[in-house]
Design a protein around this motif. Structure first.
Motif, mmCIF file in Angstrom:
data_model
loop_
_atom_site.group_PDB
_atom_site.id
_atom_site.type_symbol
_atom_site.label_atom_id
_atom_site.label_comp_id
_atom_site.label_asym_id
_atom_site.label_seq_id
_atom_site.Cartn_x
_atom_site.Cartn_y
_atom_site.Cartn_z
ATOM 1 N N VAL A 35 34.902 56.327 8.517
ATOM 2 C CA VAL A 35 35.809 55.375 9.158
ATOM 3 C C VAL A 35 34.943 54.301 9.801
ATOM 4 C CG1 VAL A 35 37.652 55.031 10.838
ATOM 5 C CG2 VAL A 35 37.462 57.229 9.632
ATOM 6 N N VAL A 36 35.289 53.044 9.599
ATOM 7 C CA VAL A 36 34.556 51.932 10.189
ATOM 8 C C VAL A 36 35.372 51.360 11.340
ATOM 9 C CG1 VAL A 36 33.541 49.654 9.801
ATOM 10 C CG2 VAL A 36 33.424 51.403 7.998
ATOM 11 N N LEU A 37 34.717 51.154 12.462
ATOM 12 C CA LEU A 37 35.361 50.571 13.630
ATOM 13 C C LEU A 37 34.861 49.148 13.817
ATOM 14 C CD1 LEU A 37 37.190 51.162 16.153
ATOM 15 C CD2 LEU A 37 35.046 51.601 17.389
ATOM 16 N N GLY A 38 35.798 48.194 13.855
ATOM 17 C CA GLY A 38 35.420 46.804 14.029
ATOM 18 C C GLY A 38 36.517 46.037 14.737
ATOM 19 N N THR A 39 36.545 44.738 14.501
ATOM 20 C CA THR A 39 37.588 43.878 15.069
ATOM 21 C C THR A 39 38.272 43.122 13.939
ATOM 22 O OG1 THR A 39 36.208 41.906 15.374
ATOM 23 C CG2 THR A 39 36.163 43.569 17.131
ATOM 24 N N LYS A 40 39.411 42.556 14.240
ATOM 25 C CA LYS A 40 40.154 41.796 13.234
ATOM 26 C C LYS A 40 39.506 40.440 12.962
ATOM 27 C CE LYS A 40 44.614 43.891 14.415
ATOM 28 N NZ LYS A 40 45.982 43.649 14.959
ATOM 29 N N SER A 56 39.295 50.629 11.076
ATOM 30 C CA SER A 56 40.124 50.726 12.268
ATOM 31 C C SER A 56 39.642 49.644 13.231
ATOM 32 C CB SER A 56 39.983 52.108 12.907
ATOM 33 O OG SER A 56 40.793 52.219 14.050
ATOM 34 N N THR A 57 40.560 48.935 13.874
ATOM 35 C CA THR A 57 40.158 47.809 14.717
ATOM 36 C C THR A 57 40.546 48.018 16.176
ATOM 37 O OG1 THR A 57 42.205 46.583 14.275
ATOM 38 C CG2 THR A 57 40.339 46.173 12.802
ATOM 39 N N ILE A 58 39.731 47.424 17.046
ATOM 40 C CA ILE A 58 40.034 47.339 18.467
ATOM 41 C C ILE A 58 39.901 45.877 18.877
ATOM 42 C CG2 ILE A 58 39.331 49.693 19.026
ATOM 43 C CD1 ILE A 58 36.662 48.592 19.982
ATOM 44 N N ALA A 59 40.312 45.574 20.089
ATOM 45 C CA ALA A 59 40.262 44.195 20.572
ATOM 46 C C ALA A 59 38.821 43.714 20.685
ATOM 47 C CB ALA A 59 40.959 44.089 21.919
#
Length: 358
Positions: A35-40, A56-59
């Motif tokens: 799973v990759v965590l990044g931003t939009k 998956s994105t966070i602010a």
């Protein structure tokens, strides 16, 4: 089965090594979950799904640099981001967090610590970013591209690179590469590139001397980039293209490269043994000059400033260099000794070590 959370993004310098590691994991562990965590807003929003990985994105939460309204709201937003990542870690059964810097990494490191799972950091630049510097305080597993990077617990792993670069045989590919670009197989060949967006100083500083370069018997592949409109000097033997989707062939075709000094570019050219002239960005925190310092000190590259790219520099420094096969050969060997092409494997080994340590 191991579940990996790879965090980072924003720029190609963060996304590309992340994807290189993801590919390595997928090639070594068929049942692994990634799973990759990044931003939009970052490049990962496009590049990660294109490569077939879950995003998956966070602010996007930049660290506040001055006291203002945003600085007052930042702590609560940051705590909220950590909470989101902790929920993701629990929901997906994440075993290890690997961060590459950028906005998504800082809350991921903190979430990993709170959830009691190992974290691994990779710092691409010789001058580390704030997220990685803070994260390195809470893990022993910190890989760096360049020796002497001032970050806690640093171990030199090198830069994770694309497989087509890691496996590139320059000598075997040279004839095919020069034919691909329509070049004479025997003439000295110069590659000029400022990266995907281009670099105005490099573009104009070198193309302005196109006739003198070609008259000296040198052929040129100039990858202009997208920052400024293409200005083709229209000199036979001086080929200008906006983008190059086969940089492996561009590297194989050239005897010398002129480029910016982003960490990936420095790592690719050094690892492959391509002599280079690095022209670091003049703004920022000086990271590009620091990135190039090792290979320059080793004798595998030169470093010049934007303002030095004059016709006098071309005739007095560049042309004597690119037409001196013996000197280029020596630079090639020194560059190769200062770099490496096994950064992906070494970072993967560091991640597995972190998992084993628990």
């Amino acid at each position: 089965m191991t579940t990996y959370l790879l965090a980072g993004g924003g720029t190609a310098g963060h996304v590309n090594p992340l994807l290189a590691l993801a590919d390595r994991i997928r090639g070594r562990e068929a049942d692994a979950e990634i799973v990759v965590l990044g931003t939009k807003e970052g490049l990962e929003a496009r590049l990660v799904p294109e490569r077939g990985y879950e995003l998956s994105t966070i602010a996007r939460l930049p660290f506040p640099r001055r006291p203002n309204g945003y600085a007052l709201t930042f702590p609560a937003k940051y705590v909220g981001a950590i909470r989101e990542v902790r929920e993701l870690i629990r929901d997906r059964g994440v075993d290890v967090v690997v961060g590459f810097g950028g906005y998504a990494s800082a809350p991921a490191y903190r979430a990993a610590a709170k959830e009691g799972i190992p974290s691994v950091i990779h710092e691409a630049n010789a001058k580390p970013g704030m997220a990685n510097k803070l994260g390195a305080r809470s893990t022993e597993f910190v890989g760096v591209t360049f020796a002497d990077t001032p970050i806690a617990h640093a171990r030199v792993t090198g830069m994770p690179l694309r497989p087509e670069i890691e496996e590139l045989d320059l000598a075997a590919l040279r004839g095919e590469a020069r034919a691909h670009f329509g070049f004479d197989p025997d003439r000295p060949t110069l590659l000029v590139t400022g990266g995907s967006l281009g670099a105005r100083a490099i573009n104009r500083g070198i193309s302005g001397s196109a006739k003198a370069i070609v008259d000296a018997g040198v052929q040129v592949l100039h990858v202009w980039g997208g920052l400024t409109e293409i200005e083709d000097p229209e000199v036979a033997g001086y080929t200008v293209i906006e983008y190059c989707d086969r940089m492996d062939l561009a590297f194989a075709a050239c005897d010398l490269a002129i480029s910016r000094a982003g960490s990936t570019t420095v790592s690719e050219l050094s690892g492959l043994g391509v002599p280079a002239v690095f022209v670091p960005l003049s703004h920022g925190n000086g990271e590009q000059r620091a990135n190039a310092a090792g290979v320059v000190a080793a004798g595998g590259a030169l470093i010049v400033d934007d303002s030095e790219l004059t016709p006098e520099w071309v005739t007095g420094t560049l042309l004597p260099l690119i037409t001196d096969r013996e000197r280029l050969s020596a630079m090639s060997e020194r560059a190769r000794r200062s770099g490496s092409l096994d950064g992906t494997a070494r970072l993967y080994d560091l991640v597995r070590e972190a998992l084993a340590a628990g």
